[in-house]
Design a protein around this motif. Sequence first.
Motif, PDB file in Angstrom:
ATOM      1  N   VAL A  91       0.871  -1.177   0.000  1.00 46.13           N
ATOM      2  CA  VAL A  91       0.000   0.000   0.000  1.00 46.13           C
ATOM      3  C   VAL A  91       0.904   1.221   0.000  1.00 46.13           C
ATOM      4  N   VAL A  92       0.817   2.000  -1.066  1.00 46.37           N
ATOM      5  CA  VAL A  92       1.672   3.181  -1.197  1.00 46.37           C
ATOM      6  C   VAL A  92       0.815   4.436  -1.036  1.00 46.37           C
ATOM      7  N   VAL A  93       1.304   5.367  -0.229  1.00 46.74           N
ATOM      8  CA  VAL A  93       0.639   6.670  -0.106  1.00 46.74           C
ATOM      9  C   VAL A  93       1.616   7.720  -0.622  1.00 46.74           C
ATOM     10  N   ARG A  94       1.104   8.626  -1.427  1.00 45.31           N
ATOM     11  CA  ARG A  94       1.956   9.679  -2.012  1.00 45.31           C
ATOM     12  C   ARG A  94       1.405  11.056  -1.680  1.00 45.31           C
ATOM     13  N   ASN A  95       2.299  11.949  -1.283  1.00 45.43           N
ATOM     14  CA  ASN A  95       1.945  13.351  -1.053  1.00 45.43           C
ATOM     15  C   ASN A  95       2.517  14.244  -2.151  1.00 45.43           C
ATOM     16  N   ALA A  97       4.629  13.955  -6.086  1.00 43.12           N
ATOM     17  CA  ALA A  97       4.971  13.029  -7.174  1.00 43.12           C
ATOM     18  C   ALA A  97       6.453  12.668  -7.125  1.00 43.12           C
ATOM     19  N   ALA A  98       6.740  11.378  -7.296  1.00 44.70           N
ATOM     20  CA  ALA A  98       8.134  10.903  -7.334  1.00 44.70           C
ATOM     21  C   ALA A  98       8.119   9.475  -7.863  1.00 44.70           C
ATOM     22  N   GLY A  99       9.308   8.943  -8.083  1.00 42.27           N
ATOM     23  CA  GLY A  99       9.484   7.528  -8.399  1.00 42.27           C
ATOM     24  C   GLY A  99       8.619   7.047  -9.546  1.00 42.27           C
ATOM     25  N   SER A 100       7.999   5.880  -9.320  1.00 44.35           N
ATOM     26  CA  SER A 100       7.290   5.207 -10.416  1.00 44.35           C
ATOM     27  C   SER A 100       6.097   6.023 -10.913  1.00 44.35           C
ATOM     28  N   MET A 101       5.467   6.809 -10.012  1.00 39.88           N
ATOM     29  CA  MET A 101       4.311   7.587 -10.482  1.00 39.88           C
ATOM     30  C   MET A 101       4.743   8.709 -11.413  1.00 39.88           C
ATOM     31  N   SER A 102       5.852   9.345 -11.078  1.00 36.75           N
ATOM     32  CA  SER A 102       6.368  10.410 -11.947  1.00 36.75           C
ATOM     33  C   SER A 102       6.686   9.851 -13.330  1.00 36.75           C
ATOM     34  N   PHE A 120      -2.258   0.563  -4.751  1.00 34.49           N
ATOM     35  CA  PHE A 120      -1.975  -0.821  -4.345  1.00 34.49           C
ATOM     36  C   PHE A 120      -1.115  -1.496  -5.412  1.00 34.49           C
ATOM     37  N   TYR A 121      -0.101  -2.216  -4.936  1.00 34.54           N
ATOM     38  CA  TYR A 121       0.749  -3.009  -5.829  1.00 34.54           C
ATOM     39  C   TYR A 121       0.667  -4.456  -5.374  1.00 34.54           C
ATOM     40  N   TYR A 122       0.534  -5.379  -6.349  1.00 37.35           N
ATOM     41  CA  TYR A 122       0.470  -6.795  -6.019  1.00 37.35           C
ATOM     42  C   TYR A 122       1.880  -7.320  -5.765  1.00 37.35           C
ATOM     43  N   SER A 128       7.409  -8.104 -10.895  1.00 38.67           N
ATOM     44  CA  SER A 128       7.902  -6.776 -10.467  1.00 38.67           C
ATOM     45  C   SER A 128       6.810  -5.952  -9.787  1.00 38.67           C
ATOM     46  N   ASP A 129       6.050  -6.581  -8.916  1.00 39.53           N
ATOM     47  CA  ASP A 129       5.032  -5.891  -8.099  1.00 39.53           C
ATOM     48  C   ASP A 129       4.169  -4.912  -8.911  1.00 39.53           C
ATOM     49  N   PRO A 130       3.281  -5.440  -9.781  1.00 41.23           N
ATOM     50  CA  PRO A 130       2.504  -4.516 -10.628  1.00 41.23           C
ATOM     51  C   PRO A 130       1.456  -3.709  -9.856  1.00 41.23           C
ATOM     52  N   ILE A 174       7.472  12.405   1.339  1.00 43.84           N
ATOM     53  CA  ILE A 174       7.045  12.441  -0.070  1.00 43.84           C
ATOM     54  C   ILE A 174       6.081  11.298  -0.361  1.00 43.84           C
ATOM     55  N   ASP A 175       6.498  10.093   0.000  1.00 49.52           N
ATOM     56  CA  ASP A 175       5.640   8.911  -0.171  1.00 49.52           C
ATOM     57  C   ASP A 175       6.165   7.793   0.726  1.00 49.52           C
ATOM     58  N   PHE A 176       5.399   6.742   0.858  1.00 45.98           N
ATOM     59  CA  PHE A 176       5.863   5.584   1.636  1.00 45.98           C
ATOM     60  C   PHE A 176       5.030   4.367   1.279  1.00 45.98           C
ATOM     61  N   LYS A 177       5.553   3.220   1.699  1.00 44.11           N
ATOM     62  CA  LYS A 177       4.867   1.953   1.467  1.00 44.11           C
ATOM     63  C   LYS A 177       4.628   1.266   2.804  1.00 44.11           C
ATOM     64  N   PRO A 199      13.271   4.347   6.509  1.00 45.94           N
ATOM     65  CA  PRO A 199      13.668   5.096   5.303  1.00 45.94           C
ATOM     66  C   PRO A 199      13.881   4.195   4.080  1.00 45.94           C
ATOM     67  N   ASP A 200      13.877   2.863   4.292  1.00 43.74           N
ATOM     68  CA  ASP A 200      13.927   1.940   3.145  1.00 43.74           C
ATOM     69  C   ASP A 200      12.619   1.983   2.361  1.00 43.74           C
ATOM     70  N   SER A 201      11.534   2.318   3.047  1.00 40.92           N
ATOM     71  CA  SER A 201      10.223   2.235   2.387  1.00 40.92           C
ATOM     72  C   SER A 201       9.510   3.588   2.345  1.00 40.92           C
ATOM     73  N   CYS A 202      10.277   4.656   2.559  1.00 42.52           N
ATOM     74  CA  CYS A 202       9.703   6.017   2.485  1.00 42.52           C
ATOM     75  C   CYS A 202      10.561   6.857   1.548  1.00 42.52           C
ATOM     76  N   ARG A 203      10.015   7.945   1.055  1.00 41.67           N
ATOM     77  CA  ARG A 203      10.869   9.000   0.484  1.00 41.67           C
ATOM     78  C   ARG A 203      10.815  10.181   1.445  1.00 41.67           C
ATOM     79  N   LEU A 204      11.994  10.614   1.852  1.00 40.49           N
ATOM     80  CA  LEU A 204      12.115  11.676   2.847  1.00 40.49           C
ATOM     81  C   LEU A 204      13.051  12.745   2.300  1.00 40.49           C
ATOM     82  N   PHE A 218      20.645   5.126  -2.310  1.00 41.94           N
ATOM     83  CA  PHE A 218      21.226   3.869  -2.790  1.00 41.94           C
ATOM     84  C   PHE A 218      20.791   3.593  -4.235  1.00 41.94           C
ATOM     85  N   ARG A 219      19.496   3.794  -4.506  1.00 39.04           N
ATOM     86  CA  ARG A 219      19.002   3.509  -5.864  1.00 39.04           C
ATOM     87  C   ARG A 219      19.799   4.288  -6.912  1.00 39.04           C
ATOM     88  N   HIS A 220      20.109   5.560  -6.608  1.00 37.02           N
ATOM     89  CA  HIS A 220      20.708   6.437  -7.623  1.00 37.02           C
ATOM     90  C   HIS A 220      22.126   6.908  -7.255  1.00 37.02           C
TER      91      HIS A 220
END
Length: 253
Positions: A91-95, A97-102, A120-122, A128-130, A174-177, A199-204, A218-220
């Motif tokens: 369950v992702v909440v976004r405040n 835009a960033a990441g996959s939604m952008s 929601f991502y499966y 790859s968690d669609p 920014i967002d989190f899962k 912070p592994d599952s949030c954007r801060l 880490f990703r970038h």
Amino acid sequence: MARRRMIYEGKAKILYEGPEPGTIVQYFKDDATAFNAEKKAVIEGKGVLNNMLSEHFMVGVAGIGIPNHFIKRLNMREQLIKAVEVIPLEVVVRNVAAGSMSKRLGIEEGTPLSRPIVEFYYKDDSLSDPLVTEDQIVAFQWASPQDLDEMVAMALRVNDFMSGLMFGVGIKLIDFKIEIGRLFDGDFQRLILADEISPDSCRLWDIETGRKLDKDIFRHDLGDLADAYTEVATRLGVMPKKSGGPSGPTLVK
Ligand code: UDP
């Protein structure tokens, strides 16, 4: 101590059988993965930081009445949690835009959203968690419409709590899962928050400078991940402030 039975090993955590039925020991590893585990590294100290931070957030959300799996922290890397049947959805909440939604919608990173968006991502690494719709979730019986209502409400409450907590220390959430599980109690079951909040599952993002303080580092390849997580933990008072040598008089400018 007798060797414990491992129940499951994930990318960042290991679950062991707990001391009593219905309990599990959650061990936080130093492993970092991104892009569906295509990128991997070991980041010394990350597991300790996420264990402490997740404890802090879980205790905090419990304090405003959001039930969750956290029972107690056992040591620097482990916490005792309630065993739940995890719903196979992220369950992702976004405040903002960033990441996959952008990427998906072509919205510039950093664009504020007019209201929080819940997605929601499966959970399926081989896919790859669609991103999935509520209709798909109900049709495939991953969750009922009533579960979904509860999950959205819980996710938005976590968002309010976490946004406020972070704002107080100069950080924008920014967002989190999150992940949610079913806790069974006789004939009853209820939904509770599970997994971790870290912070592994949030954007801060730092409010003043925009500096990223989350796994995007880490990703970038944006710098030292453990340093950033330590910064978050220090601002929240979860870790003592780094001492720069012996304490003495400070220079007053
Ligand atoms: N997220 C996560 N685990 C995942 C996918 C996403 O914790 O498997 C978090 C991620 O850290 C971010 C939020 O969920 O805070 C939204 O992620 P997004 O959909 O933008 O995906 P990403 O950019 O990570 O591919």
